[in-house]
Design a protein around this motif. Structure first.
Motif: not given
Length: 390
Positions: A259, A263, A178
């Motif tokens: 993203r 996260f 990630k």
């Protein structure tokens, strides 16, 4: 120069280069380049008011003196000084409003000393109150006199070289999958929007520097060290080509916000990745389409001599030479690159930096500033520090 590297070009500093540290920097530090040779900057020392202690026995010595008036062809040689004074104080008023300063009254001293006093006071106030102020100038354009101001972001002669190979190494770590995707979006933002040169592009400065190092190694006798160096060079080329395809993918920008929202930082490294990504996306949103070269001062425009202008341009370190993606920030290849860049750039006399020049001649003054430059260079420094940990 030093890596994420430094030229000291402040308001009161000459362009003399200071020597870079002889020892190799630690992995976590940003390394700097040797500074330029003397002669590239103006002497910006200004006259100061002089006074003695208040308890001096001689009354004359207790006085404070106004700044000394220096000869000035533009002012002394102008016969229509009444019109000159009118233009001067109108421009001064416009400049003061723009920078939110309060000029000291000076008109009572009479021409031309009133102007010298006003300029002296203006310089002191701008120096103390304006973050990026570099200098002011009094321009005579045909029959009109007005001020111009220069604001400059001081890059401190630093090499802002962002390593790509640590990102490749990060992509091989499953627990940082990630983090890799998040940083990939950051790299894509710097590549596409900020327009930072990539070392595998032939138009970039570092492409030719790496190519030169490879040619030198090829011409050397075949030894274990030279073969190892060539292998490192080829590997840097392969990784650079591979990662450019990933960084170039526009989906990284499209998924950047998503993203970031998904996260979750699991350790200290993740936390630093998150901080860097938040800074990048804030810049992406607040300064859309702003690239790092938007205010680059290409060459000096102080003279009407075309030959002198060309010479100034040729003697200048360009922003594209000290800002770039690079292969790695450690290892034999980078050490050789750093030394070669250092040796070349320290021969230059001037340095291209972000500059804004504003004219106070009665026209509308642009409200632009160098805030983007402050934030983007800070982001690059933080990213280099982060990637040098991996």
């Amino acid at each position: 120069m030093d890596h994420a590297t430094t030229y000291h070009l402040g308001n009161d500093q000459n362009p003399t280069a200071t020597q870079a540290e002889a020892t190799a920097p630690t992995v976590e530090r940003i390394r700097r380049v040797d500074e330029t040779s003397q002669g590239c900057r103006r002497d910006q020392k200004r006259p100061e008011e002089i006074s003695t202690c208040a308890d001096a026995s001689n009354a004359f010595l207790t006085c404070s003196f106004l700044p000394k008036l220096k000869d000035n062809e533009t002012l002394q040689g102008c016969k229509k000084f009444k019109r000159l004074e009118r233009d001067f104080y109108q421009s001064l008023s416009d400049l003061a409003k723009h920078y939110l300063i309060d000029p000291k009254p000076s008109q009572q001293y009479g021409y031309p000393y009133n102007m010298a006093l006003a300029v002296h006071d203006l310089q002191q106030q701008l120096k103390n109150k304006t973050r990026d102020w570099e200098e002011i100038r009094l321009i005579r354009d045909k029959a009109k006199v007005y001020f111009t101001s220069e604001e400059r972001y001081n890059t401190e002669a630093t090499l802002y070289y962002i390593p790509v190979m640590p990102l490749y190494r990060l992509s091989k770590e499953k627990k940082y999958k990630k983090a890799f995707q998040l940083l990939l979006s950051v790299y894509s933002y710097l590549y596409h929007i900020v327009d930072i040169p990539y070392y595998r592009q032939e138009a970039s400065y570092l492409y030719w520097m790496y190519d030169m190092l490879e040619q030198w190694a090829t011409e050397d006798d075949e030894t274990e060290d030279s073969l190892r160096f060539l292998a490192e060079t080829k590997y840097a080329e392969w990784v650079g080509n591979c990662m450019e395809k990933k960084i170039y993918n526009p989906l990284n920008l499209q998924h950047f916000e998503n993203r970031l929202q998904q996260f979750k930082a699991k350790d200290h490294f993740d936390g630093k990745c998150l901080k860097v990504a938040k800074t990048a996306i804030d810049l992406f949103v607040n300064f859309p389409n702003s690239n790092i070269f938007r205010n680059a001062q290409a060459c000096s425009n102080d003279t009407n001599n075309d030959e002198e202008d060309d010479e100034n341009c040729e003697n200048m370190v360009t922003m594209g030479q000290y800002i770039s993606f690079c292969a790695d920030a450690k290892g034999c290849l980078f050490d050789q690159l750093f030394q070669s860049v250092n040796n070349e750039l320290q021969e230059y006399g001037q340095m291209e930096e972000p500059v804004i020049i504003k004219h106070f001649n009665g026209s509308n003054v642009r409200q632009n500033n160098l805030e983007f430059e402050h934030q983007i260079f800070d982001l690059i420094k933080d990213l280099i520090d982060l990637m040098n940990e991996f």
